[in-house]
Design an enzyme around this catalytic site. Sequence first.
Site, PDB file in Angstrom:
ATOM      1  N   CYS A   2       0.845  -1.208   0.000  1.00 23.22           N
ATOM      2  CA  CYS A   2       0.000   0.000   0.000  1.00 23.22           C
ATOM      3  C   CYS A   2       0.879   1.256   0.000  1.00 23.22           C
ATOM      4  CB  CYS A   2      -0.965   0.023   1.179  1.00 23.22           C
ATOM      5  SG  CYS A   2      -2.030  -1.419   1.250  1.00 23.22           S
ATOM      6  N   HIS A   3       1.772   1.302  -0.948  1.00 19.38           N
ATOM      7  CA  HIS A   3       2.615   2.484  -1.114  1.00 19.38           C
ATOM      8  C   HIS A   3       3.224   2.476  -2.518  1.00 19.38           C
ATOM      9  CE1 HIS A   3       5.614  -0.555   0.445  1.00 19.38           C
ATOM     10  NE2 HIS A   3       6.234  -0.124  -0.630  1.00 19.38           N
TER      11      HIS A   3
END
Length: 133
Positions: A48-49
């Site tokens: 999630c980046h």
Amino acid sequence: MEYELIDFKIRGDERGSLVALEGNGDIPFEIKRVYYIFNTAQNVVRGCHSHRKLEQIIFCPHGSCDFILDDGKERITIRLDKPYQGLHIKNSIWREFTNFSDGCVVMVLASEHYDEADYIRDYQTFKKEVHHD
Ligand code: TYD
């Protein structure tokens, strides 16, 4: 979507299989960092980046997981389930990984040392930086 699946050379004989990975050769950059993920709890989503600079090769030497890649325009899922196949991704791709099999190990070879300033951990910021939204 800019990514590449690389099949590593397998040195196999009657004893089994061996994969050797050298930086600036099998791996298309100098390897400055290796990290791996194991003991993953079920149903979690990691990652999630995005990154501003980092280049990585990601593979599962044991087990399997799904890698979700998002370049701000499309979103695709790649299943990593072969100990001899690496996913090569560069910067400006939002990544999430999930659906870890029992005993899954995710190995990552990275082109840079760890630097929190290279991370974009907010999806809207990622969209703004990639597409100037
Ligand atoms: P995190 O970014 O949450 O992992 P993931 O992308 O898999 O969800 O990293 C977990 C912790 O580990 C966080 O405190 C940052 C730290 N970390 C390092 O110190 N060095 C590293 O090379 C990495 C990848 C993470």
